[in-house]
Design a protein around this motif. Structure first.
Motif, PDB file in Angstrom:
ATOM      1  N   UNK A 152       2.941   5.035  16.217  1.00 50.81           N
ATOM      2  CA  UNK A 152       1.682   5.257  15.499  1.00 50.81           C
ATOM      3  C   UNK A 152       1.449   6.746  15.260  1.00 50.81           C
ATOM      4  N   UNK A 153       1.828   7.577  16.219  1.00 54.21           N
ATOM      5  CA  UNK A 153       1.646   9.030  16.048  1.00 54.21           C
ATOM      6  C   UNK A 153       2.467   9.530  14.860  1.00 54.21           C
ATOM      7  N   UNK A 154       3.737   9.153  14.807  1.00 57.17           N
ATOM      8  CA  UNK A 154       4.583   9.594  13.705  1.00 57.17           C
ATOM      9  C   UNK A 154       4.099   9.005  12.374  1.00 57.17           C
ATOM     10  N   UNK A 155       3.759   7.709  12.387  1.00 53.28           N
ATOM     11  CA  UNK A 155       3.332   7.048  11.156  1.00 53.28           C
ATOM     12  C   UNK A 155       2.041   7.650  10.619  1.00 53.28           C
ATOM     13  N   UNK A 156       1.069   7.888  11.489  1.00 53.28           N
ATOM     14  CA  UNK A 156      -0.210   8.433  11.028  1.00 53.28           C
ATOM     15  C   UNK A 156      -0.039   9.853  10.487  1.00 53.28           C
ATOM     16  N   UNK A 157       0.857  10.636  11.102  1.00 54.23           N
ATOM     17  CA  UNK A 157       1.131  11.977  10.584  1.00 54.23           C
ATOM     18  C   UNK A 157       1.755  11.904   9.191  1.00 54.23           C
ATOM     19  N   UNK A 158       2.716  10.990   9.010  1.00 57.77           N
ATOM     20  CA  UNK A 158       3.346  10.829   7.700  1.00 57.77           C
ATOM     21  C   UNK A 158       2.346  10.362   6.651  1.00 57.77           C
ATOM     22  N   UNK A 159       1.490   9.393   7.036  1.00 56.08           N
ATOM     23  CA  UNK A 159       0.491   8.885   6.094  1.00 56.08           C
ATOM     24  C   UNK A 159      -0.500   9.984   5.727  1.00 56.08           C
ATOM     25  N   UNK A 160      -0.952  10.757   6.722  1.00 57.04           N
ATOM     26  CA  UNK A 160      -1.903  11.834   6.449  1.00 57.04           C
ATOM     27  C   UNK A 160      -1.340  12.858   5.484  1.00 57.04           C
ATOM     28  N   UNK A 161      -0.099  13.274   5.714  1.00 54.10           N
ATOM     29  CA  UNK A 161       0.538  14.253   4.827  1.00 54.10           C
ATOM     30  C   UNK A 161       0.728  13.664   3.428  1.00 54.10           C
ATOM     31  N   UNK A 162       1.144  12.382   3.375  1.00 56.29           N
ATOM     32  CA  UNK A 162       1.371  11.735   2.079  1.00 56.29           C
ATOM     33  C   UNK A 162       0.072  11.581   1.292  1.00 56.29           C
ATOM     34  N   UNK A 163      -1.032  11.277   1.983  1.00 58.63           N
ATOM     35  CA  UNK A 163      -2.332  11.152   1.308  1.00 58.63           C
ATOM     36  C   UNK A 163      -2.738  12.492   0.706  1.00 58.63           C
ATOM     37  N   UNK A 164      -2.580  13.572   1.472  1.00 59.58           N
ATOM     38  CA  UNK A 164      -2.928  14.901   0.964  1.00 59.58           C
ATOM     39  C   UNK A 164      -2.053  15.280  -0.233  1.00 59.58           C
ATOM     40  N   UNK A 165      -0.762  14.981  -0.131  1.00 63.22           N
ATOM     41  CA  UNK A 165       0.150  15.314  -1.234  1.00 63.22           C
ATOM     42  C   UNK A 165      -0.100  14.442  -2.466  1.00 63.22           C
ATOM     43  N   UNK A 166      -0.593  13.203  -2.242  1.00 64.72           N
ATOM     44  CA  UNK A 166      -0.829  12.312  -3.383  1.00 64.72           C
ATOM     45  C   UNK A 166      -1.948  12.811  -4.287  1.00 64.72           C
ATOM     46  N   UNK A 167      -2.742  13.760  -3.795  1.00 66.46           N
ATOM     47  CA  UNK A 167      -3.785  14.349  -4.634  1.00 66.46           C
ATOM     48  C   UNK A 167      -3.185  15.307  -5.660  1.00 66.46           C
ATOM     49  N   UNK A 168      -2.159  16.047  -5.266  1.00 67.22           N
ATOM     50  CA  UNK A 168      -1.565  17.027  -6.175  1.00 67.22           C
ATOM     51  C   UNK A 168      -0.306  16.508  -6.860  1.00 67.22           C
ATOM     52  N   UNK A 169       0.256  15.419  -6.359  1.00 71.46           N
ATOM     53  CA  UNK A 169       1.529  14.913  -6.900  1.00 71.46           C
ATOM     54  C   UNK A 169       1.463  14.560  -8.385  1.00 71.46           C
ATOM     55  N   UNK A 170       0.386  13.914  -8.887  1.00 73.75           N
ATOM     56  CA  UNK A 170       0.373  13.587 -10.320  1.00 73.75           C
ATOM     57  C   UNK A 170       0.508  14.810 -11.220  1.00 73.75           C
ATOM     58  N   UNK A 171      -0.040  15.943 -10.782  1.00 73.71           N
ATOM     59  CA  UNK A 171       0.007  17.147 -11.610  1.00 73.71           C
ATOM     60  C   UNK A 171       1.329  17.902 -11.473  1.00 73.71           C
ATOM     61  N   UNK A 172       1.923  17.878 -10.276  1.00 72.24           N
ATOM     62  CA  UNK A 172       3.093  18.718 -10.023  1.00 72.24           C
ATOM     63  C   UNK A 172       4.388  17.931  -9.823  1.00 72.24           C
TER      64      UNK A 172
END
Length: 365
Positions: A252-272
């Motif tokens: 859960x620790x690894x998964x939640x870290x990956x999900x958190x980073x992916x959520x943050x990146x998904x905000x800028x991913x459409x533009x970049x």
């Protein structure tokens, strides 16, 4: 085999029917977005209020009759939707559908966790669950475009007869049956960080489904593929996870870290990064959640005697996250911006990474 087929086919149909109404919501409440939201949320309300009582009842009286009752209510709700003449009847049907899902999910999952092969079986169960979500959303859209508005609901309502008939072969195993009400608060308290992780990580998937269509303005076809990719990654992870020795805290620790980073990146991913980058991020999120599902179930299987109550609380946390986090994120978007919503949800995922270390969730070597 009939018992297992009833549960795997059953969760596929229950989830497919719950999503089958999404492509046609505007048809039921044209030009009334608030009413569309009520119809959509009514299912989660019914499920949320039922999952804990269903788990307690399953522990006390056995799980088999409530699995059958859940499938019967699913069939009934589909029939009401097909016959309903106004959106308020549809809303009632969605509440009935949610109650049926709550009965089925809590008791089916607790039955799964009582089996000797519970790890493999839970992987198949969650694979069926996510396959149903994909089929309900994308399959209904295709069917409705060729055969009319209610064709998707009609198909999955008719198919619900199959697991309903198979459910009569289900027999309770050596689960704990008691005439004493279980200590719900005690089970909830000692597993609170596990349940918190489920609330956040499952709720995040609902946030993305609710925010991304307006955020990206992509076509419904691309969005459907995007969400299907997330569920597909969850299916793959659910089938792989039982073959790996997973300790819940580390997983859960690894998964939640990956999900958190992916959520943050998904905000800028459409533009970049373009839509291809978004697909990768959504698959990371879906796959991570799949590993979390199996590790949570595996831990509860060996740590709690009252499986119905423990699973009911876990399911309530999941439905609570699906109901509350999208609503909260919508408010953040309305008051501040999309960036604020993505930032807060990413931070919540990273908070899970920290708090799960306080859980006593360790499996015996």
């Amino acid at each position: 085999m009939k018992q297992r087929l009833s549960l795997i086919i059953g969760i596929f149909i229950v989830m497919a029917l719950s999503n089958a109404i999404v492509p046609v919501l505007p048809e039921y409440a044209s030009e009334m977005p608030a009413l569309q939201g009520i119809i959509f949320s009514a299912y989660f309300f019914g499920a949320f209020v039922m999952v804990i009582p269903a788990g307690v009842l399953g522990d006390r009286y056995g799980r088999a009759p409530f699995i059958t009752a859940g499938l019967l209510l699913t069939l009934l709700s589909g029939g009401i939707i097909l016959l309903a003449a106004n959106p308020y009847a549809i809303t009632f049907a969605r509440i009935v559908e949610g109650i049926g899902a709550g009965l089925f999910v809590s008791c089916a999952l607790s039955w799964v966790n009582m089996q000797p092969d519970h790890t493999r079986l839970s992987g198949l169960y969650f694979a069926g669950l996510n396959a149903g979500l994909i089929a309900g959303l994308m399959g209904t859209g295709i069917l409705n475009s060729h055969f009319g508005q209610n064709s998707g609901v009609m198909l999955f309502t008719g198919l619900a007869v199959i697991p309903l008939l198979l459910s009569f072969f289900i027999r309770d195993t050596t689960g704990v049956l008691t005439n004493v009400l279980p200590p719900v608060h005690a089970i909830g308290w000692r597993n609170k960080w596990l349940y918190f992780s489920s609330f956040i990580l499952v709720g995040i998937s609902g946030v993305l489904v609710s925010l991304y269509p307006e955020f990206t303005d992509e076509s419904p076809f691309i969005l459907g593929l995007l969400f299907a990719a997330m569920n597909g990654a969850t299916i793959c992870a659910s089938l792989i996870a039982p073959n790996i020795s997973l300790q819940p805290i580390q997983t859960i620790r690894l998964a939640s870290a990956l999900v958190g980073i992916a959520v943050l990146l998904s905000f800028i991913a459409p533009a970049y990064g373009g839509i291809g980058g978004v697909f990768v991020l959504f698959m990371v999120i879906g796959g991570s959640i799949g590993f979390v599902f199996v590790s949570q179930m595996n831990y509860l299987a060996v740590s709690e005697k009252l499986q119905g109550t423990a699973i009911g609380l876990l399911t309530a946390a999941s439905y609570g996250g699906m109901a509350m986090l999208p609503f909260f994120s919508g408010l953040l978007t309305e008051v501040f911006s999309y960036g604020a919503a993505f930032l807060v949800n990413g931070i919540l995922c990273l908070l899970v990474t920290v708090t799960i270390a306080r859980c006593r969730c360790a499996l015996p070597e």
